[in-house]
Design a protein around this motif. Structure first.
Motif, short mmCIF file in Angstrom:
data_model
loop_
_atom_site.label_atom_id
_atom_site.label_comp_id
_atom_site.label_asym_id
_atom_site.label_seq_id
_atom_site.Cartn_x
_atom_site.Cartn_y
_atom_site.Cartn_z
N ARG A 198 0.64 -1.16 -0.22
CA ARG A 198 0.18 0.02 0.13
C ARG A 198 0.65 1.31 -0.16
NH1 ARG A 198 -1.60 2.94 4.12
NH2 ARG A 198 -0.98 1.28 5.62
N VAL B 87 1.79 2.32 -3.42
CA VAL B 87 0.32 2.64 -4.46
C VAL B 87 0.22 4.14 -4.11
CG1 VAL B 87 -1.76 2.42 -4.87
CG2 VAL B 87 -0.38 0.38 -4.61
N THR B 88 0.24 4.50 -2.69
CA THR B 88 -0.56 5.76 -2.15
C THR B 88 0.54 6.82 -1.69
OG1 THR B 88 -0.44 5.00 0.13
CG2 THR B 88 -2.37 4.63 -1.29
N GLN C 62 0.35 10.39 -4.02
CA GLN C 62 -0.19 9.77 -5.06
C GLN C 62 -1.87 9.26 -4.89
OE1 GLN C 62 2.10 7.45 -8.25
NE2 GLN C 62 3.59 7.47 -6.56
N GLY C 63 -2.02 9.08 -3.36
CA GLY C 63 -3.28 8.51 -3.10
C GLY C 63 -3.66 9.48 -1.84
N ARG C 64 -4.77 8.64 -1.33
CA ARG C 64 -5.52 9.25 -0.06
C ARG C 64 -6.02 8.17 0.51
NH1 ARG C 64 -10.80 13.43 -0.08
NH2 ARG C 64 -10.82 13.46 2.27
N THR C 65 -6.07 8.36 2.22
CA THR C 65 -6.75 7.37 2.80
C THR C 65 -7.70 8.14 3.92
OG1 THR C 65 -5.10 7.85 4.61
CG2 THR C 65 -4.54 6.05 3.09
N SER D 124 -8.21 3.00 1.35
CA SER D 124 -7.14 3.53 0.64
C SER D 124 -7.52 3.83 -0.66
CB SER D 124 -6.06 2.81 0.99
OG SER D 124 -4.93 3.30 0.30
N ALA D 125 -7.32 5.07 -1.15
CA ALA D 125 -7.50 4.89 -2.90
C ALA D 125 -6.33 5.71 -3.54
CB ALA D 125 -8.74 5.63 -3.14
N ARG E 39 -1.52 1.12 -8.61
CA ARG E 39 -0.49 1.91 -9.27
C ARG E 39 0.26 1.06 -10.52
NH1 ARG E 39 4.71 4.73 -6.50
NH2 ARG E 39 5.99 5.12 -8.42
N ALA F 81 -6.13 -2.54 1.20
CA ALA F 81 -6.72 -1.27 0.79
C ALA F 81 -7.98 -0.88 1.68
CB ALA F 81 -7.20 -1.58 -0.80
N SER G 62 -9.91 -0.30 -9.95
CA SER G 62 -9.84 0.32 -8.61
C SER G 62 -11.21 1.02 -8.37
CB SER G 62 -9.00 1.55 -8.55
OG SER G 62 -8.87 2.23 -7.44
#
Length: 390
Positions: free
Chosen positions: A166, A169-170, A174-177, A273-274, A278, A288, A329
């Motif tokens: 994770r 990926v984030t 690059q991502g959000r939780t 998590s989004a 990736r 996730a 996703s």
């Protein structure tokens, strides 16, 4: 080493993904940092939605589930003076099964080691690399202490909340939780006691929530709402049984007691998590998202994720079409958020918190479900499992 799909984590998500891919002719290797004994002993969820049972059965993993699992056709909602059964087949045409996640894991491992794709336990220093290219790899140290490189076309991160996947990926913005920590925890026990109920009981009580579940005709699984700061050593078996008897009290009915074989305290939280992808690295399961156990969604969400992911990866690797992996996703997260909402709904409705005003709101919602077929059907549809692709 070379394979098509490198899978990090040998929980139910990773093992089932490997199985589903193998049935479609896709090679994989599963890497796990724990021992087989540790993985098979982890006490986790026990309620399987209809789609989970169907998926496991279709994958050739349903024999012991059908033989030893317990089909449940509803639940009881209880609050002082009332115990009401929701009949799932009558409300939505589906049922659920009680079959522990530990048993699902054992079935998956047995199938994997019985001529299935490679499954390597006790690996360490796992590092996914080059995930933004078409040729990612996983570096790791095997159980003998030898450094290895696994070349692959795709990497699946099914290594849980604390895994290495994770953050890749984030990371880097690059991502959000999203996270919600609830102001209570569950004290859970396993007991050698025949269940005193035919269906699970979800009980609201002024002193706190209680859940009556089971693992077999001779083993009960029970939970009490407690403060997150409570210490398990402060809860003797007698204190636990006394509290359970108080919260499940119902005229003409008594709880069955027995030897407590396991007890622990479980914090309650939600986490999402989004995105779940990736490049060529895809997340599934607890890597996730995490939900509180009140809605019985954790394991079932993992199964839904890998069912979607397996179909997408087969299309990518065999047909060279990227449409399903590109949409994976968003499609997975649509279901994740629906199940996160249902888990929040069940948790907020049943756990005692706040003041007497909050308590009356909770009781009002419970009475609505008991009195309204449409409200009961909404709960039943969510509890037994919504379509994989919303």
């Amino acid at each position: 080493m070379r394979t098509q799909v490198g899978i990090i984590g040998a929980g139910p998500a990773g093992l089932l993904l490997s199985r589903l891919l193998a049935l479609q002719g896709i090679d994989s290797v599963v890497l796990e940092n724990r021992s087989r004994e540790y993985v098979e002993a982890r006490i986790r969820a026990g309620i399987l939605e209809q789609h989970t049972v169907d998926t496991l059965t279709a994958a050739g993993l349903g024999d012991r589930l059908q033989r030893e699992g317990l089909e449940h056709r509803g639940i009881y909602l209880q609050y002082p003076g009332t115990r009401h059964k929701l009949d799932f087949p009558e409300l939505c045409g589906r049922s659920v099964w009680v079959y522990g996640q530990t048993e699902v894991t054992k079935d998956l491992i047995k199938a994997q080691l019985d001529g299935g794709p490679p499954l390597l336990f006790e690996v360490s220093d796992v590092r996914p690399e080059d995930v933004d290219t078409d040729a990612p790899r996983i570096r790791f140290v095997d159980a003998d202490g030898t450094e290895q490189v696994l070349e692959c076309d795709v990497i699946a991160g099914t290594d849980g909340f604390h895994g290495v996947s994770r953050p890749i990926v984030t990371g880097g913005g690059q991502g959000r939780t999203w996270e919600r920590t609830y102001p209570y925890a569950w004290l859970g026990i396993l007991a050698d006691a025949a269940p005193a109920t035919d269906e699970l009981i979800y009980a609201w009580h002024p002193e706190g929530f209680a859940l009556y579940s089971m693992r077999s005709p001779k083993v009960s699984r029970l939970y009490l709402q407690v403060d997150p700061t409570e210490k398990i050593e402060d809860w003797s078996d007698d204190r636990i049984w006394d509290n359970l008897a108080t919260r499940f009290a119902h005229e003409g009915w008594e709880i069955t007691t027995g030897t407590v074989t396991e007890k622990s305290i479980l914090p309650m939280r939600s986490f999402v998590s989004a995105p779940m992808r990736r490049g060529r690295l895809f997340l599934a399961g607890d890597a996730a998202h995490i939900v509180p156990p009140t809605g019985a969604k954790g394991l079932n969400l993992a199964v839904a994720d890998v069912t979607l992911l397996a179909t997408a990866l087969v299309r990518l690797l065999q047909e060279k079409q990227s449409d399903l992996v590109d949409s994976y996703s968003d499609r997975a997260l649509a279901r994740v958020w629906r199940c996160t909402h249902f888990s929040w709904f069940m948790t907020s409705m049943l756990h005692r918190s706040g003041d007497d005003f909050d308590a009356e709101l909770q009781l009002s919602q419970l009475r609505r479900i008991v009195a309204s077929e449409s409200a009961a059907r909404e709960l039943a549809e969510n509890y037994t499992g919504l379509p994989l692709d919303l």
